[in-house]
Each structure stands twice: as C-alpha cells, then as structure tokens.
Design an enzyme around this catalytic site. Structure first.
Site, short mmCIF file in Angstrom:
data_model
loop_
_atom_site.label_atom_id
_atom_site.label_comp_id
_atom_site.label_asym_id
_atom_site.label_seq_id
_atom_site.Cartn_x
_atom_site.Cartn_y
_atom_site.Cartn_z
CD GLU A 126 -2.87 1.21 2.33
OE1 GLU A 126 -2.87 0.31 3.18
OE2 GLU A 126 -3.67 2.14 2.35
CD GLU A 133 -2.77 -2.22 10.73
OE1 GLU A 133 -3.28 -2.36 9.61
OE2 GLU A 133 -2.34 -1.12 11.15
N1 B3K Z 1 -2.98 0.88 5.72
C1 B3K Z 1 -1.69 1.00 6.32
C2 B3K Z 1 -0.97 2.25 5.94
C3 B3K Z 1 -0.23 2.16 4.67
C4 B3K Z 1 0.63 3.38 4.45
C5 B3K Z 1 1.25 3.36 3.11
N2 B3K Z 1 2.14 4.46 2.91
C6 B3K Z 1 -1.74 0.91 7.80
C7 B3K Z 1 -3.04 1.22 8.42
O1 B3K Z 1 -3.54 2.31 8.38
O2 B3K Z 1 -3.63 0.33 8.95
ZN ZN Z 2 -5.49 1.62 8.81
#
Ligand code: B3K
Ligand code: ZN
Length: 880
Positions: A127, A304
């Site tokens: 991501e 998460e």
């Molecule tokens: N979704 C990831 C963050 C990704 C950042 C990329 N630069 C962690 C989170 O927010 O859960």
């Molecule tokens: Zn997140």
C-alpha cells in the site's frame, strides 16, 4: 525508474478500469542477488468501460522486464512498449492470459516499498502503490483479483515462506531450495498482497469464532523476540471477539498471521490474512516495553484486524477514498480501546492528538479535505486528516444516528458492498438508507478542509428565566478553498446550576420532561437557542465529550473554569476546563517579567487533584499533565517558541515547588507491588507516580533525585525504568544523567526497541538534547540511516518534540533537519517527506523564526531531482 515529472492527479478524472484481472498466478524465485517474479494474469475488458478498443496499460516502478507472453506466445519487442512506469501492450482481445517475468533487487530496495529485505528476511509493503515495484500490474484498488502465490527460496536461510490465504502445497526443490504455494480465495486489490520469507519462529494460538469455526492464529518473529508475542496475540483475540460482539463481523479465513519486521516505514499493514508490523508496534515484554507501548500495540493490532472488514472485504475505489477505510477503522479501534479501558481517558487522548496535530495540519499549507480532490504523491496523504479527522467524521454520524441506527447502517454497508471497491459517499448513503436521516449537508465534512471555529455568546434573562446561547460557525479558508458553506455540526451541551448540577434543557417552555444534555445540530452560519426555566445564570458546558472536531471560542472566566473542573458531569469537559485554565495562565505570562505573580488558584486546583483520593485517579493522571508546548504553539498566530516554552516551564516549576510535599506523597501512595500488570488501574498508578517523579526532578529536588536513582536501578518493568531515566535526563543533575544513560545503554544495547527509547529520551530533552548532542547520536554505532525507527527516534523526535532546541535562534535546528531531509530523499523519500512537517507551518511563527524555517525549506527545494514525495510537501509549503 520512477518518473521525476511532478503530476497532479484529480478525483474528477476517475474512470473505471479498462481491464479487469480475475486471477493472478505469481511465482517468486528468491535469491541473494535478486528475485525473479513470474506473473500470469487472466485479464478481460471491463464491461463497464466505454473504451472497447483501449490498449492494455500496466503500472510498473523500478522493474527489469525479462519476458512477456500473450496467451502463451512470447511477444516481440514491437508488440509492446516498456516505458518504465508503464508497460503497454497494443493488440489484445477481450479476454486473454498475459505472462510477465521481471527481475527485481529487494536487497537494494531502501525505499521499503514493494519487496525488500529487513534483517535478512524478505518482506513486502504494497500500500498504496508498492505492488508495481514487484511486477507490472493494474495497480489500483478497484481491480480485485484472486491471487495464488508460489514462493521458492533456500530452505536453510528461509525456512518460513508466507503469503496471503491458505497454504495449499509445499515441497523440496534442487540445491537445498524449497517452495510453498498459497491461495487466497478472496478477490483483493494488489495493495493487500504480502509475502514474507525468513528464518522465523512461529508462535501459535487459536480463536473460536461466533459460528464455532476454529481459526489458527500464528505470529512469526525472529528467534530473539520469541518471548515478546503474548501481548499481541492476546490483543488480537480480544479484538476478534469485540468485532463479533459490537459489529457482528466474523473472521473469514482459517489462518490469521502476524509478522514483525524491524525496517518498516509506518506502524503496520493489514494485508489479507498476513498482517505485517513494525516491530515497535507489536513486540512487548514487561521488562522492555512501556505501558504506552502496551496500549499502542493493543490498538494497532486491533486496527489492522478490523481492516479485514473495513478495508479488505469492502475496499476503496481509488486513493481519494482512503478515509473510507482509515477513518472508519480508526473509529472502530477507538471504540475498542474505550471499551477495554476508560472511555473518557481515550476521548481525551484522541482529542489531544487531534487538537495538537490535526488542527495544525488543517491550518497549514498541506490542508486537505477528508476526501481530497487532488494529490501529487498519495504517500503524503496518509495524514492526521484522513485518519483522525476521518474518524471524527464517522464518530459524528454515530452521534447523530445513535448506536442502534449506526449499527444498522454499518450492517447495511458491509452487506451491500461486500467484495466491492467503493467511495466515502457509498458509506454515507448506507448510513442514510438505514437510518432515514438526510446527511446531504453532512457530506461537506468530506469535501471542505479546515477546522470550523464555533463562537459562542450567552445571555441570561433573569426575569423570563431564559438562558440564550448564540452560536456562530466559521470555516477558515484553506489552500484552494474559500468562502465555505456551513457544515452540519453536532454540538453537545449541558448547563450547570450554582451547585454544579446539570439542569433540564427545555428548548420549548411547555416541555415537561427535558434531558439534561442535548446535541444541538448546527446547520446554519448562526443559531440562537433559548433554554427555559433556568433559575440563575448557569455555567455552560460546551462541546461535551468533544462532540465535533472544532475549535470553540467562548469568554470563559477563570472562576467558570475552576467550577467546571470540579463539577462538570462530563469528564471530558472537566479535563478541558483544567487545560483551558492552564493555557490562560501560561499565555498571560509570556514575555512578562519573572516576578509576575502566578495565578494562586492554579496551585490550589492542582493541589486538590493531588490530594483528593475520592477523584477518579485515571482522570487525575490526565488532568495533572499541563498542555504541551506543541499545543500552546498551535494556539498562537505568531508563535514565539522561546517565550511560550519559558512561560510553560515557569508554571511547571512554580507548581512543583509549591506542591512538593503533595508530589512526594503521591509518589509513595502509588507505589507498585507485585509483578507487572498491563491493566488500566496499574497503568494509572504508574502514570501518577512517574508524573510526580518528573515534576520533582524538574525542580532538581534532592529527595526526588534519590527516588529516581533507586527507581532506575530497581524497577521491575520498562515503564518505571524509562520514566526514571527520562526524569534524570531532564534534570540538572548532570553526572546522574550521564551515568544513567550509559548504564541504560549498557543494559539494553541488544534490544532495538529499547535502544529506540534511549535515543528518543535524549533527542526530546530540552536539557540533554542540544543540537550537538543530537548530532552525536547520529554517529552512535546503534544509529542506522536505513532504519526508519531510528531516524524517527532521533531526527523526528528532535524536530517534533524538542521545540526549544529545534527552534534555536540561529536556525541551526532547521538547517540540520533540511540537510537530513535532502540526504534521505534519495534512499527513502517517504520518510524524508514526513520529516518536512515541522517546517511546513513556518508562516505561523514569530518573525524571528519564520525566515530561518523558510530558508531551510528553500534549501530542500533546490536539491537536484527531488523525489515526488518531498517535492509536493516543500512546494506546497512555499506556495503563496
Ligand atoms: N494501511 C496502512 C498504511 C499504509 C501506508 C502506506 N504508505 C496501515 C493502516 O492504516 O492500517
Ligand atoms: Zn489503517
């Protein structure tokens, strides 16, 4: 190579993908000198795309293309074009299979995006756009494919091979190599792809879901960390149960895996079935992790995990919709943390972060709406606005609908959009459809940037027994947005009578039963509310529980604030009244002669907090903390850092000197007995005890010094040991400070997470963290420019928390930061761009600082071939 042209991407240019990928079959050959990636995609034209003739364009970044074949036929060089960031295939039919072989070098990947190596293991971060650093692919979240992944590697070096889903096959290969194949049954966007290969130990646990399915929980860490997994696994099980109970969401695969890696650009990543964490956000043992770390780990593990529904099963259509998953998931993890501890304390912590850092972002050159309309580099938009303000926006929907209708709305959202890539608007629509409420005006929260300012005036009509509140809202201009429309703001209020009790709030004189708290819905630029049958002028309790992310202006008197501190039934406002009182006192002392007397009622108020044992001690622990320097600066238009820091220190010293006995008593009263417990009660005791210690050392108290040295030597947990270290470091006992720092390093040099704390205690210290000392830390053998945690612990902490030294008058702090941003720009642009933040608001500082900050930004701007990440932040910061 990455392109160095600096292009802006607009939301209104969104078009559906021209091609869809139904299935992708990946094969990774991992070697020390690089990795070969074979990808076979089943591709078809998107029936929803208007362009039926379009050529196929795939995204790529830093890839070496080896071969490409269409339906099994190798393509000749004239059949395709490799432009580096795009691979174009001219003639394709409506449905076909494309195989691409690329070569990449994970061992040289310092950006930590895509596939890279961290302490000898392979891991990924995809991501937002890291998958294109692995292979050519339509790397956008609205292309959702089923993935199957075969990993081949040396068995001795990489006995553990992981990817998303279930492991379906494994076996031996020649030359001591082996393979494992993983299949993920859920279609997913490429940003959720993950791969890990390493020599890791496995910690196992189990969870039985609400429908009695048995889930295998596995945590993978380096052998030296095998005793640091328990807390994360316990947190995970609590989160899984909570999501079932509160949102009705059950886990959907048979395995859930967590991996810890040392080199990671942010906290953690929610890859489907295979969450990857920064070691500092997942590993804990009582002797090495502080209470704060325990809490952070519980919240991030939950965050998460919650993404599995809010993010993975229902994902984002495009990156402008990032807050769809992040704002909602932060809201879900805040609710979870509130349920695990004190809801009021959690609210105070969230509001503090928002008011200190998000309000600053919203008032600065990078201000953007929760759903931005444009960006240059998406990595720069993982911001407090997307996450924290996004969470507040969801929270306001929760407040407006109430918990039952909100749950109906979330059920509808998950059911309606399962397996889809959608927009923030789809989320709001589900909430509207489930509740019957019209949220048309509310949507402006997603579209307009800037923090609304709510100005409140009041009037009491003794004759008619009517109390009137006049409330105006104003949303400041932000880059690219002027003259904004009024927003729909839930504004919770109560009115305290002279005994401090809540009174019924009759908006209509004929009302019999009226509630004592109301959520006033502000929709116009100005409203007047009349409350009837009010016997005497009340004290208004405004924006209870911080019901909206806004600034409130009201002419509080110090009497009113003292009264609210003692009596307000709203815990948040009790705390907030104390903060406002302290801010008022501190601000009134800026640039005043040192003999100016300090408000005596402040000492009385803090004395009361320290001695009244009937008070909720968790709240007391929060209320004892003075507003931070960063927040005090944020409240000023032409902030004089030196003046503000000095005034705050004066108040702190004055309180500590006048409450010395009470602090010593508080220290002893909150002594810990028995083994370390990460429970809210035990954490509160440690916070109180360690705050008292910090205050005593702040005034160089001899008894405090003895207590700190003893605690430093004898502490049975890291919270107490590092608090004693911090207290000594921030005192004037220079010999003790030097000895404690040396002993601490000696004791913990083998543990990277503790060494990070050791760095940050020094880098943040006004006394031990002068620029020369910080420069020396960068030369220390434990410092590593390739490790983001170390960079954050020294450079980030110095610029973000050590305000008095960072803002040194000779601009040395700014120039230091600029030099290191330039240095990091080539190796890790994401981290470099984050470090620019402390300079971006240069316009908000007093003249003496402004020039130096601006010049530092200009020196970064002038670097040849700046990464898009740093380019965007620096150019926006310098724009008129
Ligand atoms: N979704 C990831 C963050 C990704 C950042 C990329 N630069 C962690 C989170 O927010 O859960
Ligand atoms: Zn997140």
């Amino acid at each position: 190579m990455r392109t160095q042209e600096h292009r802006t991407i607009y939301l209104n240019e969104y078009r559906v993908p021209m091609f869809l990928v139904d299935h992708v079959d990946l094969r990774f050959e991992l070697f020390e000198e690089g990795a070969r990636v074979h990808s076979t995609m089943k591709i078809r034209r998107n029936p929803d795309s208007e362009d039926r003739e379009a050529r196929l364009e795939l995204d790529g970044d830093s890839l070496t293309l080896e071969t490409i074949s269409l339906n099994g036929q190798t393509l000749a060089s004239g059949d395709y074009e490799d432009k580096g960031d795009k691979l174009i295939v001219r003639e394709v039919s409506d449905e076909f299979s494309l195989t691409i072989v690329t070569w990449i070098e994970p061992q040289n990947n310092t950006r930590l995006e895509g596939l890279y190596k961290s302490s000898g293991m392979f891991c990924t971060q995809c991501e937002a756009q890291g998958f294109r650093c692995i292979t050519f692919f339509p790397d956008r979240p609205d292309v959702m494919a089923r993935f199957s992944t075969r990993i081949e590697a040396d068995k001795a070096l990489y006995p553990i091979l992981l990817s998303n889903g279930n492991d379906v096959e494994r076996g031996e290969l020649d030359d001591g190599r082996h393979f494992v194949t993983w299949e993920d049954p859920f279609p997913k966007p490429s940003y959720l792809f993950a791969l890990v290969a390493g020599d890791l130990v496995e910690k196992k646990d189990r969870f039985t879901t609400m429908s009695a399915r048995e889930i295998d929980l596995r945590m993978y860490v380096e052998p030296r960390n095998s005793e640091k997994c328990e807390h994360a696994l316990d947190s995970l099980k609590r989160a899984m149960r909570w999501d079932e109970e509160v949102y009705g969401r059950e886990y959907d695969l048979d395995i859930f895996m967590i991996v810890a890696v040392d080199d990671f650009n942010m906290g953690a990543m929610e890859n489907k079935g295979l969450n990857i964490f920064n070691s500092s956000c997942v590993l804990a043992s009582s002797d090495t992790a502080t209470d704060a770390a325990y809490q952070r780990i519980e919240a991030i593990v939950a965050h998460e995990y919650f993404h599995n529904w809010s993010g993975n099963r229902v994902t984002c259509r495009d990156w402008f919709q990032l807050s769809l998953k992040e704002g909602f998931t932060v809201f879900r993890d805040s609710q979870f943390s509130s349920d695990m501890g004190s809801a009021t304390v959690k609210r105070i912590e969230d509001a503090t972060l928002l008011r200190t850092a998000q309000f600053a972002e919203d008032a600065g050159p990078m201000a953007h709406p929760v759903r931005p309309a444009s960006y240059m580099e998406i990595t720069n938009f993982y911001t407090l606005t997307i996450y924290e303000k996004g969470c507040e926006v969801v929270g306001m929907i929760h407040t407006l609908l109430g918990p039952e209708l909100f749950r109906k709305g979330s059920d509808l959202y998950f059911e309606r959009h399962d397996g889809q890539a959608v927009t923030t608007d789809d989320f709001v629509k589900a909430m509207e459809d489930a509740s019957g409420r019209d949220l048309t005006q509310f949507r402006l929260w997603y579209e307009q940037a800037g923090t609304p300012v709510i100005s409140v005036e009041d009037e009491y009509d003794a004759e008619r027994k009517v109390y009137r509140l006049n409330i105006r809202q104003h949303i400041p201009d932000t880059p690219g947005q002027r003259n904004k429309k009024p927003q729909h703001i839930p504004f919770a209020v109560g009115l305290l009578n002279e005994r401090g009790e809540d009174q019924p709030l009759k908006l209509d004189a004929s009302e019999n039963e009226a509630p004592t708290e109301r959520v006033l819905e502000l929709t116009e630029a100005e409203h007047t509310f009349e409350f009837h049958d009010i016997e005497a002028r009340p004290v208004p309790s405004l924006l209870r529980n911080f019901s909206a992310p806004v600034r409130v202006r009201y002419a509080w008197t110090r009497e009113q604030l003292m009264f609210q501190m003692n009596y307000d039934s709203d815990g948040f406002n009790r705390w907030d009244a104390g903060q406002r009182l302290a801010i008022d006192v501190i601000q009134s002392l800026v640039h005043q002669p040192s003999e100016t007397p300090i408000e005596p009622r402040l000492v009385a108020a803090y004395g009361h907090l320290l001695t009244d044992s009937s008070l909720d001690q968790a709240m007391v622990a929060k209320m004892l903390q003075l507003p931070s320097e960063a927040y005090l600066l944020e409240l000023n238009d032409a902030a004089d850092v030196q003046g503000i820091c000095e005034a705050r220190t004066r108040v702190l010293n004055h309180l500590a000197l006048n409450l010395r006995e009470e602090l010593v008593a508080c220290y002893h009263r909150n002594g810990d007995s028995g083994p370390y417990q990460p429970t809210p009660e035990a954490m509160t005791r440690r916070t109180l005890r360690n705050s008292a210690l910090g205050w005593l050392l702040q005034i160089n108290d001899e008894e405090g010094r003895v207590l700190a040295l003893k605690q430093f030597r004898e502490a049975g947990n890291m919270t107490d040991q590092s608090a004693a270290l911090r207290a000594l470091v921030n005192s004037d006992f220079e010999d003790d400070r030097a000895r404690a720092l040396a002993d601490f390093y000696q004791q913990w040099q083998h543990d990277p997470q503790v060494v990070e704390q050791w760095f940050s205690v020094q880098a943040s210290s006004p006394k031990a963290g002068g620029l020369d000392a910080v420069k020396a830390l960068l030369e220390h053998k434990a410092f590593d420019w390739k490790n983001p945690n170390k960079i954050r612990a020294v450079v980030g902490v110095f610029a973000g928390q050590n305000l008095i030294n960072f803002h040194a008058r000779d601009a040395s702090g700014y120039n230091f930061l600029a030099r290191h941003i330039v240095r990091l720009d080539d190796s890790n642009p994401q981290i470099a761009a984050r470090l620019v933040a402390p300079l971006t608001r240069w316009r908000q500082y007093a003249e003496t600082y402004r020039h130096g900050m601006k010049a530092a930004l200009e020196s970064v701007r002038d670097k040849a071939s700046l990464s898009p990440d740093v380019y965007e932040v620096v150019h926006k910061s310098l724009a008129d």
